[in-house]
Design an enzyme around this catalytic site. Structure first.
Site, PDB file in Angstrom:
ATOM      1  N   TRP A 169       0.853  -1.191   0.000  1.00  0.00           N
ATOM      2  CA  TRP A 169       0.000   0.000   0.000  1.00  0.00           C
ATOM      3  C   TRP A 169       0.886   1.236   0.000  1.00  0.00           C
ATOM      4  O   TRP A 169       2.106   1.137   0.173  1.00  0.00           O
ATOM      5  CB  TRP A 169      -0.918   0.003   1.233  1.00  0.00           C
ATOM      6  CG  TRP A 169      -2.189   0.772   1.018  1.00  0.00           C
ATOM      7  CD1 TRP A 169      -2.552   1.953   1.586  1.00  0.00           C
ATOM      8  CD2 TRP A 169      -3.263   0.396   0.158  1.00  0.00           C
ATOM      9  NE1 TRP A 169      -3.803   2.341   1.130  1.00  0.00           N
ATOM     10  CE2 TRP A 169      -4.263   1.408   0.253  1.00  0.00           C
ATOM     11  CE3 TRP A 169      -3.483  -0.690  -0.694  1.00  0.00           C
ATOM     12  CZ2 TRP A 169      -5.445   1.362  -0.480  1.00  0.00           C
ATOM     13  CZ3 TRP A 169      -4.669  -0.736  -1.422  1.00  0.00           C
ATOM     14  CH2 TRP A 169      -5.634   0.281  -1.301  1.00  0.00           C
ATOM     15  N   ASP A 239       0.100  11.055  -0.012  1.00  0.00           N
ATOM     16  CA  ASP A 239      -0.975  12.048   0.062  1.00  0.00           C
ATOM     17  C   ASP A 239      -2.306  11.403   0.461  1.00  0.00           C
ATOM     18  O   ASP A 239      -2.404  10.183   0.595  1.00  0.00           O
ATOM     19  CB  ASP A 239      -1.104  12.784  -1.267  1.00  0.00           C
ATOM     20  CG  ASP A 239      -1.594  11.893  -2.396  1.00  0.00           C
ATOM     21  OD1 ASP A 239      -1.371  10.674  -2.342  1.00  0.00           O
ATOM     22  OD2 ASP A 239      -2.199  12.414  -3.342  1.00  0.00           O
ATOM     23  N   GLU A 242      -3.429   8.601  -1.548  1.00  0.00           N
ATOM     24  CA  GLU A 242      -2.592   7.401  -1.399  1.00  0.00           C
ATOM     25  C   GLU A 242      -1.804   7.061  -2.654  1.00  0.00           C
ATOM     26  O   GLU A 242      -1.546   5.910  -2.951  1.00  0.00           O
ATOM     27  CB  GLU A 242      -3.473   6.202  -1.007  1.00  0.00           C
ATOM     28  CG  GLU A 242      -4.402   6.497   0.153  1.00  0.00           C
ATOM     29  CD  GLU A 242      -5.137   5.279   0.643  1.00  0.00           C
ATOM     30  OE1 GLU A 242      -5.967   4.755  -0.121  1.00  0.00           O
ATOM     31  OE2 GLU A 242      -4.890   4.855   1.784  1.00  0.00           O
ATOM     32  N   GLU A 243      -1.384   8.082  -3.394  1.00  0.00           N
ATOM     33  CA  GLU A 243      -0.733   7.839  -4.671  1.00  0.00           C
ATOM     34  C   GLU A 243       0.648   8.470  -4.797  1.00  0.00           C
ATOM     35  O   GLU A 243       1.512   7.930  -5.477  1.00  0.00           O
ATOM     36  CB  GLU A 243      -1.628   8.376  -5.802  1.00  0.00           C
ATOM     37  CG  GLU A 243      -2.962   7.681  -5.899  1.00  0.00           C
ATOM     38  CD  GLU A 243      -3.938   8.383  -6.832  1.00  0.00           C
ATOM     39  OE1 GLU A 243      -4.958   7.778  -7.168  1.00  0.00           O
ATOM     40  OE2 GLU A 243      -3.686   9.549  -7.208  1.00  0.00           O
ATOM     41  N   GLU A 492     -19.062   6.799  -4.470  1.00  0.00           N
ATOM     42  CA  GLU A 492     -17.834   7.578  -4.417  1.00  0.00           C
ATOM     43  C   GLU A 492     -17.818   8.637  -5.512  1.00  0.00           C
ATOM     44  O   GLU A 492     -17.472   9.798  -5.278  1.00  0.00           O
ATOM     45  CB  GLU A 492     -16.639   6.636  -4.596  1.00  0.00           C
ATOM     46  CG  GLU A 492     -15.287   7.306  -4.590  1.00  0.00           C
ATOM     47  CD  GLU A 492     -14.182   6.302  -4.866  1.00  0.00           C
ATOM     48  OE1 GLU A 492     -13.388   6.031  -3.944  1.00  0.00           O
ATOM     49  OE2 GLU A 492     -14.131   5.754  -5.997  1.00  0.00           O
TER      50      GLU A 492
END
Length: 527
Positions: A169, A239, A242-243, A492
């Site tokens: 992750w 960030d 998550e990238e 979303e």
């Protein structure tokens, strides 16, 4: 009573060891068919908002243990906020530290509205369980680290039973501890407000104790998070999406606010060493935040030294979630009404309006003069906002394109409502060279001339801006109204071409962001 919130005296400031795992691309796989959307049947936006507010709160609570209909009987630990009940295509059946803290902060507001009501009591029971679970999670070794040096607090998400998520992750993510500290401090203050003798009685030991083992890490959830933030804020991390690894506006802004709030709490309990340390570190962060303004681009950037444009919904979210508490007396750093945030919102909205076909001519300009001379300035109107221009995550894969997100669209509305309230309660409005493009676009459909300068309540422009901010904020909420389903559900995202909902269903954060926008709208309308 909250026996698990114990705010310990300061540890000697030290530098904890840390390591940054190798970056892995996130793999969002799965498939889902678009569901047909139906326009709600309410006659007015006000009526729809009133109904949708109830629906959103119910659906938010459905994703929280204890008591949530989507989580009961599924092995979900009490105090868990499930990001979405979707477990396949995509799999969001986890608790993100960041998402949970933001959601629970919304519940603190619900609790504070009426602590003695059945809803207030339910919120308090959930918050108590959340505190207990977070203390356990903090002490759980995970791929980001352990509790001994506090490195494990940078772990972004956990399984729904509270055990670590151990697959690859984007980690660590350093916004979670700051947001969790802000939520717990918020709850502590609201709890004390309904128990006014708490801090001056022996029961205060349930929240704070001046005694600790100097060789051991802190045993309080609040203390641990503040120590983590104060020692790790200057280290890179991923960030909020998550990238990207680096230093991020959202993370640093909420970090600075958590240390300011933490300093005041420490000082209230006589923990002066910690108070001074947190204040010092907050000042360092705020100095660094000035570097996120890009004069050439005319807007803030989300990540320093990134190849991206820097336009990002995270700029809006950071501004909203880093607002000072009413009790703090602090001035906000990059408040929603700041020139830099408004300029960035304008730039992001202009990009997203042109990027997504669903945003083409969203308004009939019924309240605008189509013949008005607006020169080269496009009018600022509500549209569906996505995360950032370069986004390629469509809710299932990263191989195509991004879409508008419900939470980003709601956050734009909240920024405008809060800005309207701030200006309305101020004696003057200053339009600078930085904010001028925003205000010109805001009033592009008006015959009023907008220039730099100071405007007062006696000026027509002052009142026109206050009113127009509310109008455009409502336009953003109307976009959401156009894309929820007949039951008021929010996923979303909604597809950039068809408008159908896509991505994880019943995203908890979508409901929370809408509720916060509605709360800001109510405050604006009460002025």
């Amino acid at each position: 009573m909250l026996p698990s919130i114990v705010f310990l005296a300061a540890l000697t400031p030290s530098t904890y060891a840390f390591s940054i795992p190798t970056l892995r691309h996130l793999d969002f796989l799965g498939a889902a068919s678009a569901q047909k959307q139906q326009q709600p049947l309410q006659d007015t936006l006000d009526a729809w908002i009133q109904q949708e507010e109830r629906i959103a709160l119910d659906k938010l609570l459905d994703n929280i243990s204890p008591g949530g209909r989507n989580v009961e009987g599924h092995g979900v630990a009490p105090g868990t906020v499930v990001a979405s009940p979707s477990q396949d295509g995509p799999d969001y059946w986890y608790q993100w530290v960041r998402d949970a803290a933001i959601t629970m902060n919304t519940l603190v507001d619900v609790y504070a509205d009426d602590t003695s009501s059945s809803l207030g009591r339910r919120a308090s029971n959930i918050l108590d369980a959340y505190v207990d679970l977070q203390q356990a999670i903090q002490r759980t070794s995970n791929p980001s680290g352990n509790f001994g040096d506090l490195s494990g607090l940078g772990e972004p998400k956990f399984e729904v039973d509270g055990t670590p998520f151990t697959s690859s992750w984007g980690r660590p993510q350093r916004d979670g501890p700051a947001l969790r500290a802000l939520t717990l401090i918020h709850y502590l203050r609201e709890y004390n407000a309904s128990h006014p003798t708490l801090w001056t009685s022996s029961l205060a030991d349930d929240f704070f104790s001046p005694f600790y083992e100097a060789s051991m890490p802190p045993t309080s959830a609040i203390k641990a998070d503040l120590e983590y933030v104060s020692h790790y804020w200057n280290q890179t991390g991923f960030d909020l999406w998550e990238e990207v690894e680096g230093l991020h506006f959202f993370t640093l802004l909420v970090s600075a606010r958590s240390l300011r709030e933490g300093s005041q709490l420490a000082r209230a309990f006589g923990d002066l060493g910690a108070a001074d340390w947190y204040t010092l570190q907050a000042g360092y962060i705020e100095n660094l935040l000035s570097k996120f303004w890009n004069k050439q681009k005319g807007h803030l950037v989300e990540t320093l030294w990134s190849k991206r444009s820097g336009l990002d919904c995270g700029l809006l979210l950071g501004s909203l979630h880093a607002l000072p508490s009413q009790d703090s007396g602090d001035d906000a750093v990059y408040a929603p009404w700041s020139d830099e945030i408004l300029a960035s919102l304008l730039a992001l909205t202009q990009d997203q309006r042109d990027r997504f076909p669903i945003n083409s001519s969203p308004w009939s300009s019924s309240d605008a003069d189509a013949d008005a001379d607006i020169e080269d300035e496009e009018p600022f109107e509500g549209v569906g906002l996505g995360r950032y221009p370069e986004d390629r995550y469509n809710g299932y894969t990263t191989t195509t394109h991004g879409n508008p997100w419900f939470l980003c669209t709601s956050s734009a509305a909240e920024v405008l409502f809060r800005t309207s309230s701030h200006i309305s309660t101020s004696s003057t409005l200053t339009i600078s060279s930085t904010s001028l493009p925003f205000y010109k676009a805001l009033l592009a459909s008006s015959s009023l001339e907008v220039n730099e300068g100071v405007y007062r309540r006696s000026d027509a422009l002052f009142h026109s801006i206050v009113e127009r901010l509310g109008v455009v904020g409502d336009q953003f909420l109307s976009v959401i109204r156009s894309h929820v389903d007949a039951e008021g559900s929010m996923s979303e995202q909604f597809d950039k071409e068809t408008g159908f909902m896509t991505g994880a269903r019943d995203l908890t954060w979508s409901y929370g962001a809408f509720l916060q926008a509605v709360r800001a709208r109510k405050n604006m309308m009460s002025l």
